[in-house]
Scaffold this active site. Structure first.
Site, PDB file in Angstrom:
ATOM      1  N   HIS A  82      36.855  31.846  24.755  1.00  0.00           N
ATOM      2  CA  HIS A  82      37.943  31.213  25.524  1.00  0.00           C
ATOM      3  C   HIS A  82      38.098  29.734  25.173  1.00  0.00           C
ATOM      4  O   HIS A  82      38.459  28.920  26.025  1.00  0.00           O
ATOM      5  CB  HIS A  82      37.715  31.345  27.034  1.00  0.00           C
ATOM      6  CG  HIS A  82      37.730  32.762  27.542  1.00  0.00           C
ATOM      7  ND1 HIS A  82      38.857  33.359  28.034  1.00  0.00           N
ATOM      8  CD2 HIS A  82      36.742  33.697  27.627  1.00  0.00           C
ATOM      9  CE1 HIS A  82      38.568  34.597  28.403  1.00  0.00           C
ATOM     10  NE2 HIS A  82      37.291  34.831  28.166  1.00  0.00           N
ATOM     11  N   ASN A 155      40.954  37.905  33.749  1.00  0.00           N
ATOM     12  CA  ASN A 155      41.655  38.124  32.482  1.00  0.00           C
ATOM     13  C   ASN A 155      43.047  38.662  32.767  1.00  0.00           C
ATOM     14  O   ASN A 155      43.366  39.011  33.905  1.00  0.00           O
ATOM     15  CB  ASN A 155      40.896  39.136  31.618  1.00  0.00           C
ATOM     16  CG  ASN A 155      39.766  38.487  30.819  1.00  0.00           C
ATOM     17  OD1 ASN A 155      39.688  37.269  30.702  1.00  0.00           O
ATOM     18  ND2 ASN A 155      38.903  39.313  30.268  1.00  0.00           N
TER      19      ASN A 155
HETATM   20 FE1  HDE Z   1      33.628  35.239  30.383  1.00  0.00          FE
HETATM   21  N1  HDE Z   1      32.622  33.638  29.696  1.00  0.00           N
HETATM   22  N2  HDE Z   1      31.972  36.360  30.137  1.00  0.00           N
HETATM   23  N3  HDE Z   1      34.631  36.918  30.963  1.00  0.00           N
HETATM   24  N4  HDE Z   1      35.258  34.169  30.669  1.00  0.00           N
HETATM   25  C1  HDE Z   1      33.141  32.410  29.548  1.00  0.00           C
HETATM   26  O1  HDE Z   1      32.134  30.388  30.184  1.00  0.00           O
HETATM   27  C2  HDE Z   1      30.732  35.893  29.954  1.00  0.00           C
HETATM   28  C3  HDE Z   1      34.125  38.169  31.068  1.00  0.00           C
HETATM   29  C4  HDE Z   1      36.409  34.559  31.245  1.00  0.00           C
HETATM   30  O2  HDE Z   1      39.115  28.821  31.168  1.00  0.00           O
HETATM   31  C5  HDE Z   1      32.106  31.372  29.187  1.00  0.00           C
HETATM   32  O3  HDE Z   1      32.933  28.308  30.512  1.00  0.00           O
HETATM   33  C6  HDE Z   1      29.781  36.954  29.976  1.00  0.00           C
HETATM   34  C7  HDE Z   1      34.982  39.015  31.841  1.00  0.00           C
HETATM   35  C8  HDE Z   1      37.354  33.482  31.253  1.00  0.00           C
HETATM   36  O4  HDE Z   1      37.148  27.878  31.074  1.00  0.00           O
HETATM   37  C9  HDE Z   1      30.804  32.167  29.243  1.00  0.00           C
HETATM   38  C10 HDE Z   1      30.512  38.088  30.158  1.00  0.00           C
HETATM   39  C11 HDE Z   1      36.036  38.219  32.184  1.00  0.00           C
HETATM   40  C12 HDE Z   1      36.691  32.410  30.667  1.00  0.00           C
HETATM   41  C13 HDE Z   1      31.285  33.563  29.567  1.00  0.00           C
HETATM   42  C14 HDE Z   1      31.877  37.707  30.269  1.00  0.00           C
HETATM   43  C15 HDE Z   1      35.804  36.921  31.627  1.00  0.00           C
HETATM   44  C16 HDE Z   1      35.389  32.876  30.317  1.00  0.00           C
HETATM   45  C17 HDE Z   1      32.371  30.633  27.925  1.00  0.00           C
HETATM   46  C18 HDE Z   1      30.027  39.527  30.176  1.00  0.00           C
HETATM   47  C19 HDE Z   1      37.277  38.607  32.982  1.00  0.00           C
HETATM   48  C20 HDE Z   1      37.260  31.041  30.388  1.00  0.00           C
HETATM   49  C21 HDE Z   1      32.840  29.253  28.353  1.00  0.00           C
HETATM   50  C22 HDE Z   1      29.350  39.883  31.270  1.00  0.00           C
HETATM   51  C23 HDE Z   1      36.995  39.110  34.275  1.00  0.00           C
HETATM   52  C24 HDE Z   1      37.213  30.155  31.576  1.00  0.00           C
HETATM   53  C25 HDE Z   1      32.661  29.218  29.781  1.00  0.00           C
HETATM   54  C26 HDE Z   1      37.872  28.841  31.248  1.00  0.00           C
HETATM   55  C27 HDE Z   1      34.428  32.066  29.734  1.00  0.00           C
HETATM   56  C28 HDE Z   1      30.433  34.563  29.731  1.00  0.00           C
HETATM   57  C29 HDE Z   1      32.927  38.639  30.433  1.00  0.00           C
HETATM   58  C30 HDE Z   1      36.741  35.853  31.798  1.00  0.00           C
HETATM   59  C31 HDE Z   1      29.924  32.109  28.028  1.00  0.00           C
HETATM   60  C32 HDE Z   1      28.289  36.840  29.801  1.00  0.00           C
HETATM   61  C33 HDE Z   1      34.723  40.472  32.229  1.00  0.00           C
HETATM   62  C34 HDE Z   1      38.764  33.503  31.820  1.00  0.00           C
HETATM   63  O5  HDE Z   1      29.989  31.728  30.287  1.00  0.00           O
END
Ligand code: HDE
Length: 699
Positions: A82, A155
Site C-alpha cells: 500500500h 479494501n
Molecule cells: Fe494490510 N498491511 N495486511 N490488509 N493494509 C498494511 O501497514 C497486513 C490486509 C490494508 O493507507 C501495512 O501501515 C497483514 C487486509 C490497507 O496506510 C502492514 C495482513 C486488508 C493498508 C499490513 C494484511 C488490508 C494496509 C503496510 C494479513 C483489508 C494501507 C503499511 C493478515 C481488510 C493503510 C502499513 C494505509 C497496510 C499488514 C491484510 C488493508 C504491513 C499482516 C485483509 C488499506 O502492516
C-alpha cells in the site's frame, strides 16, 4: 567575473537587514524571514560560505550543513504494501443512534459528526508507481472519535487472498517485483504471483474478484469499501453483535476498461490522485455511506462457511445492509508527506463498543500494523504526529521517553498506582474486551469450516453480467499470457475449471492451451446452488447520473460557440464537467469571436482521461486534425473504449480517418444544434455503450 560578483552583491544587499530592522525579501516571498532550524535568520540562501570567490566551502557554514543534512534524511521507508496512496480529510455523520447494538461513542447521537482521515492506495506497487494498476485498493479510514481513534483499515474488495496472516509475507513477496530482476512493477501479471495463487486454493475467490473490473476503478470516488473481516459491536450491557462493514459510494461504482487503463497509466500516472484532489478542490466532495451487516451466532451457524473466514462474504441479498451514516471528504491535505505519508493506520485501534473476532487474519494484522509503523516512522511516539493524534478526547498515560518525544510530561510519577496523582483507569467506561468463550488445544491447523474455496468464487462469477464475465475471462487470459511457465498457466486453469466450467474453458481457449487440464480437486465438494447476488456486479449497480464525470471536447478555432455553451450548461446542470482539448493550450477562437482557453493540448489530454467526448472542430480545424495522429487516437480510443461520443457535422472527416464513421452507433450522437446537448448528457448517464464491445473486439 567582476560583473558576476556585482550581481551577487546586489542580491546580497536585497537580503540585508534594512535600516528599519526589517528583512528585505527576494521576489515571491510573503514577508516572513527565512531561518535555520534553530530560528537564526538567514542572510543568503543562494550561496554557500566559501574561502575566496572560487575557493572551497567552509565547514563552519552551519546553514549549509543543516540544510543538506535535513535533505539527506527526507525519505522514510515506504509502506511495505500500500505504498502508493492518496489521503484526504473529512467527516463521518451518524444517521441515527446505534445504541441498540454498540456503545461506540461516534454512533450514539443522530447527526453527530466525527472527523476522519481516509487514505486510498494500491497494494503491490511502489510509491512512485502508476495509479491504475490492476490491483486491490486499500480503503483505510481513521475516525477521531471522542473516545479515541478507531481505524477501519479495509479494501475495495470484501474478501482476501489468504486465511492466515502467517501467509501474508509469502503473498506479498509473490505479488511484488520478482527478487532477482526487480520487476515487474505494480502488477500481478507475472509468474511468481500466479505460481503462489495456483498453489494456494484459498485465494481463488479473491482471484476472481481481482480479475474483475473492481481492480481498475475509474476513480477512488467510484468504488466500494469493505472492512472484510467479521468484527464485533458491543452495546452498553456488554451484548455482542457480529458486524461486517461496507462503504457505498454515493456516485455509484464505475471502472475503466483494461485497454484504457494501460493508456491512462501513460497519459496520467496520477489519474486517481488528481481526480480526488480536483473533486475536493472544486467542492464536489466524495461521499460514501457506511453500511452494516449485523448478525448473531445463530445466524452465522446457518452457513457452510465460517464467518471468521476472510475469504467469504455474506451476500447482501441474504443479509441486507443497514445504512448508518455517511463519510464526506471535504478537505485536501496541506502537506502530502506530513499527513498522507505519515498517517499510521492500525487495525488494533478500536474504541469501546467495537471489538475483534477470532478471524485469524485480523488477529495477525493486529500485530503487523503497529509493528510496521515503528519501522516506517522510526519512533514509538508516532501517535503524536498530528494526523495520528487523537483529538477531541482526553489523552493521558504514563508512557515516557523514546525517540522524538514531543510532549513534556509534568509531575513526579510516571507510573501507577502512585501517590502523586495523574490519570487512572475507568473500569466502567473504559475499553473492555468482549469476554468471548475460548478453549482448546494449541494447534497449527485450519478448521474444516474454512475448507470450501470454490463455491463463492463460482457465485461471484455467476452474479456478473455477461459483459463483466467476459472481462474476467479477458483479465485471466491477459495475466496468464504474461506468465512464462506453462505449468502455472495450466494449474490456474485447473482451478478455474473447478470454479466454473465455462470460465475455465474460455480462459484455456484464450491461452490456446494444447489440452484442457483436469479440474483441480476441491477439498470439499463445492456448492453449485448458491443464488446469484446482483449486488456483486458493478454494472447492475452503476450510477443513474453523470455527476462528477468529465467530458473532453476536442475543439479548434471556429468551434460553434452556441453548441459548446449548450453542452457546458447541460453538463453543469448534471453536476459534470466540460474540459477543452485543443491543438494548442493557449486556446481557440470560437465562431462568435470569443477566446476560449484550453484545458489540455491534444497530446496531453487523450480521450482516455474523459468519461465521454465531444468532437467539435470547425471545418477548417478538422482539415488540420485529420493529419494529427493524436487527434485520430482521441476519436478511435473513445470509440474503442465504448464511450458516448458527441460530434459536430464538421467532424466527419476526422471520424472517417479514425475508422469509425461507418461504425457509428446510437451512442454516437450528432450535435447539430444546441438542443442536442441535453439528450447527449442524459445518454452519458449509462457511462459506456456496452453493446459496442463485441464490435470493437475489446474482449
Ligand atoms: Fe494490510 N498491511 N495486511 N490488509 N493494509 C498494511 O501497514 C497486513 C490486509 C490494508 O493507507 C501495512 O501501515 C497483514 C487486509 C490497507 O496506510 C502492514 C495482513 C486488508 C493498508 C499490513 C494484511 C488490508 C494496509 C503496510 C494479513 C483489508 C494501507 C503499511 C493478515 C481488510 C493503510 C502499513 C494505509 C497496510 C499488514 C491484510 C488493508 C504491513 C499482516 C485483509 C488499506 O502492516
Amino acid at each position: 567575473m567582476s560583473e558576476k560578483r556585482d550581481a551577487i552583491e546586489v542580491a546580497d544587499q536585497k537580503l540585508q537587514r534594512g535600516d528599519g530592522g526589517e528583512y528585505h525579501q527576494i521576489a515571491g516571498g510573503d514577508g516572513e524571514v527565512l531561518t535555520t532550524n534553530q530560528g537564526v535568520p538567514v542572510s543568503d540562501d543562494q550561496n554557500s560560505l566559501r574561502i575566496g570567490p572560487r575557493g572551497p566551502l567552509a565547514m563552519e557554514d552551519f546553514h549549509f550543513r543543516e540544510k543538506l543534512f535535513h535533505f539527506d534524511h527526507e525519505r522514510i521507508p515506504e509502506r511495505v504494501v500500500h505504498a502508493r496512496g492518496m489521503g484526504a480529510h473529512g467527516y463521518f455523520e451518524t444517521y441515527e443512534s446505534l445504541a441498540d447494538v454498540t456503545r461506540a461513542d461516534l454512533f450514539q447521537r443522530k447527526g453527530e459528526k466525527t472527523e476522519v482521515f481516509a487514505r486510498f492506495s494500491t497494494v503491490a506497487g511502489n510509491k512512485g508507481s502508476a495509479d491504475i494498476a490492476r490491483d486491490v485498493r486499500g480503503f483505510a479510514v481513521k475516525f477521531y472519535t471522542r473516545e479515541g481513534n478507531w481505524d477501519l483499515v479495509g479494501n475495495n474488495i470484501p474478501v482476501f487472498f489468504i486465511q492466515d496472516a502467517l501467509k501474508f509475507p509469502d503473498l506479498v513477496h509473490a505479488a511484488k517485483q520478482e527478487p532477482d530482476r526487480g520487476f515487474p512493477q505494480a502488477q500481478t501479471a507475472h509468474d511468481t504471483f500466479w505460481d503462489f495463487i495456483s498453489l494456494t486454493p484459498e485465494s481463488i475467490n479473491m482471484a476472481l474478484w481481482i480479475m474483475s473490473d473492481r481492480t481498475i476503478p475509474r476513480s477512488l470516488r467510484f468504488m466500494e469499501g469493505f472492512g472484510v473481516h467479521t468484527f464485533r459491536l458491543v452495546d452498553a450491557e456488554g451484548k455482542s453483535t457480529f458486524v461486517k462493514f461496507h462503504w457505498k459510494p454515493k456516485s455509484g461504482m464505475q471502472s475503466v476498461v483494461w485497454n484504457e487503463a494501460l493508456k491512462i497509466n501513460g497519459a496520467d500516472p496520477d489519474y486517481h490522485r488528481r481526480d480526488l484532489w480536483d473533486a475536493i478542490q472544486m467542492g464536489d466532495y466524495p461521499e460514501w455511506e457506511m453500511g452494516l451487516q449485523l448478525f448473531d451466532e445463530a445466524f452465522a451457524e446457518q452457513f457452510d462457511f465460517d464467518v471468521l473466514d476472510p475469504t467469504k462474504i455474506i451476500p447482501e441479498e441474504v443479509l441486507p445492509i443497514r445504512r448508518v451514516g455517511r463519510m464526506v471528504l471535504d478537505r485536501v491535505v496541506d502537506n502530502f508527506f506530513a499527513e498522507t505519508e505519515q498517517v499510521a493506520f492500525c487495525t488494533q485501534n478500536v474504541v469501546p463498543g467495537i471489538d475483534f473476532t477470532d478471524d485469524p487474519l485480523l488477529q495477525g494484522r493486529n500485530f503487523s500494523y503497529l509493528d510496521t509503523q515503528l519501522k516506517r516512522l522510526g519512533s514509538p511516539n508516532f501517535h503524536k504526529i498530528p494526523v495520528n493524534s487523537p483529538r477531541g478526547c482526553p489523552f493521558a498515560n504514563f508512557q515516557q521517553d523514546g525517540h522524538m518525544r514531543m510532549q513534556v510530561p509534568k509531575g513526579r510519577a510516571l507510573y501507577q498506582p502512585n501517590s502523586f496523582g495523574g490519570p487512572r483507569e475507568a473500569p466502567r467506561t473504559g475499553f473492555r474486551t468482549y469476554p468471548a468463550e475460548v478453549s482448546g488445544q494449541k494447534l497449527r491447523m485450519r478448521p474444516e469450516s474454512f475448507a470450501d474455496h470454490y463455491s463463492q468464487a463460482r457465485q461471484f462469477y455467476r452474479s456478473q453480467t455477461e459483459v463483466e464475465q467476459n472481462h474476467i475471462v479477458s483479465a485471466f487470459t491477459f495475466e496468464l499470457s504474461k506468465v512464462e511457465t506453462v505449468a502455472i498457466r495450466e494449474r490456474m486453469v485447473a482451478h478455474l475449471l473447478t470454479v466454473d466450467e465455462d470460465l475455465g474453458t474460455k480462459v484455456a481457449a484464450g491461452l490456446r492451451l494444447k489440452s484442457l487440464p483436469n479440474a483441480a480437486p476441491p477439498a470439499v465438494e463445492p456448492r453449485t446452488d448458491l443464488a446469484r447476488s446482483p449486488a456483486l456486479s458493478i454494472l447492475l449497480n452503476g450510477p443513474r447520473s453523470f455527476a462528477g464525470r468529465k467530458v473532453g471536447a476536442l475543439v479548434t478555432d471556429g468551434v460553434d460557440a452556441e453548441i459548446l455553451a449548450a453542452l457546458k450548461t447541460a453538463l453543469e446542470k448534471e453536476g459534470a464537467m466540460l474540459k477543452l482539448v485543443a491543438p494548442m493550450v493557449g486556446g481557440v477562437e470560437a465562431s462568435d469571436g470569443t477566446w476560449l482557453e484550453a484545458d489540455e493540448k491534444i497530446d496531453g489530454g487523450p480521450s482516455v482521461l474523459f468519461d465521454a467526448v465531444a468532437i467539435l472542430p470547425s471545418e477548417a480545424g478538422c482539415a488540420q486534425l485529420v493529419d494529427e495522429a493524436t487527434a485520430r487516437d482521441f476519436v478511435a480510443d473513445a470509440f474503442a473504449h465504448l464511450k458516448f461520443i458527441a460530434y459536430s457535422p464538421a467532424a466527419e472527416p476526422l471520424l472517417r480517418k479514425a475508422g469509425i464513421l461507418e461504425a457509428l452507433d446510437e451512442a454516437c450522437i450528432a450535435l447539430d444544434s444546441s438542443s442536442d446537448a441535453q439528450p447527449f448528457v442524459e445518454a452519458c448517464r449509462k457511462l459506456r455503450h456496452w453493446p459496442r464491445e463485441t464490435a470493437v473486439k475489446q474482449v
